[in-house]
Design an enzyme around this catalytic site. Structure first.
Site, mmCIF file in Angstrom:
data_model
loop_
_atom_site.group_PDB
_atom_site.id
_atom_site.type_symbol
_atom_site.label_atom_id
_atom_site.label_comp_id
_atom_site.label_asym_id
_atom_site.label_seq_id
_atom_site.Cartn_x
_atom_site.Cartn_y
_atom_site.Cartn_z
ATOM 1 N N GLY A 194 1.910 -3.279 2.697
ATOM 2 C CA GLY A 194 2.016 -1.929 3.242
ATOM 3 C C GLY A 194 3.183 -1.135 2.668
ATOM 4 C CB SER A 221 -2.472 1.616 -2.683
ATOM 5 O OG SER A 221 -2.872 1.515 -4.027
ATOM 6 C CG ASP A 276 -4.088 -2.479 -1.122
ATOM 7 O OD1 ASP A 276 -5.014 -2.645 -1.918
ATOM 8 O OD2 ASP A 276 -3.172 -1.655 -1.311
ATOM 9 C CG ASP A 327 -3.872 -1.004 5.069
ATOM 10 O OD1 ASP A 327 -3.300 -0.258 4.256
ATOM 11 O OD2 ASP A 327 -3.887 -2.247 4.965
ATOM 12 C CG ASN A 369 -3.304 1.534 -8.327
ATOM 13 O OD1 ASN A 369 -3.425 2.187 -9.359
ATOM 14 N ND2 ASN A 369 -2.289 0.698 -8.140
ATOM 15 C CG ASP A 383 -3.480 -6.113 5.813
ATOM 16 O OD1 ASP A 383 -3.128 -4.922 5.702
ATOM 17 O OD2 ASP A 383 -3.351 -6.941 4.880
#
Ligand code: BG6
Ligand code: MG
Length: 214
Positions: free
Chosen positions: A45, A115, A10, A8, A117, A169
């Site tokens: 998420g 994301s 972020d 993951d 981004n 996370d």
């Protein structure tokens, strides 16, 4: 046997979770709602559009599709301002040595993020070249907790789901990985990430034996 690891982004590779929180707080305020840290945990998420739907629900309000478009734009514009200064210094502790460890053991590496981004963030923190595969929010129709992002990642890596380890996370990400039939290394507290196979506070000091024991 772990042959591929899907990360993951972020909150795992870099701490952008705090910037998402700050940006969503602004939008929640517009809706007359005070977004708490606990609320934010549930947003981790989750895609941008689904996050807005959840906040509107918590605020007990309904928004038109025009308002929705403008809130999503406002949220992302604020977020983009906050992440402007991201650099290699913002890589979370232990990440680079963990990537090196995986390379030493010929383990394939990919990113599986909700994301949109993700590419720009990976570029800014200087980690883009470390991943053979990057699946982000632009390439999936259903985001976490749906397993799509990780299943796509495993397919692109050429590693069967059962041989993939996901590093996550967020509770929604752990659910996504487990639904994909993968092992999960959770970053955070075991109370929050109950279904992870192993939980650590950071990637610092993880050994190959730790990975084999998962
Ligand atoms: C996830 C974050 O990685 O991406 C969420 O944990 C975020 O908080 C989601 O909403 C979508 O991100 P973006 O950058 O497309 O708005
Ligand atoms: Mg995350």
């Amino acid at each position: 046997m772990i042959k591929g690891v899907l990360f993951d982004l972020d909150g795992v590779l870099t701490d952008t979770a705090k910037y998402h929180f700050e940006s969503w707080k602004l939008i929640a305020q517009d809706l007359g709602y005070n977004l708490s840290i606990e609320d934010n945990e549930r947003l981790k998420g989750v895609s941008r559009a689904d996050s807005l739907d959840l906040i509107a629900r918590w605020a007990n309000t309904s928004i038109s599709s025009e308002q929705k478009t403008s809130f999503l734009l406002k949220k992302n514009e604020h977020y983009l301002t906050l992440i402007k200064g991201l650099s290699e210094e913002d890589i979370l502790p232990g990440v680079v040595s963990f990537l090196d460890l995986l390379d030493e053991h010929n383990c394939l590496k990919g990113v599986g993020s909700s994301s949109k981004n993700a590419p720009v963030i990976l570029e800014r923190i200087g980690l883009k070249h470390r991943f053979g595969v990057i699946v982000d929010g632009n390439q999936v129709s259903k985001t976490k907790p749906d397993p799509e992002v990780f299943l796509k990642g495993s397919k692109e890596l050429g590693v069967a789901p059962a041989d993939c380890l996901v590093v996550e996370d967020a509770p929604s990400g752990v659910t996504a990985a487990k639904s994909a039939g993968m092992k999960v290394l959770g970053i955070g507290s075991s109370e929050n990430l109950v279904n992870a196979d192993k939980t650590v506070n950071t990637l610092e000091g993880i050994s190959w034996e730790d990975i084999l024991s998962i």
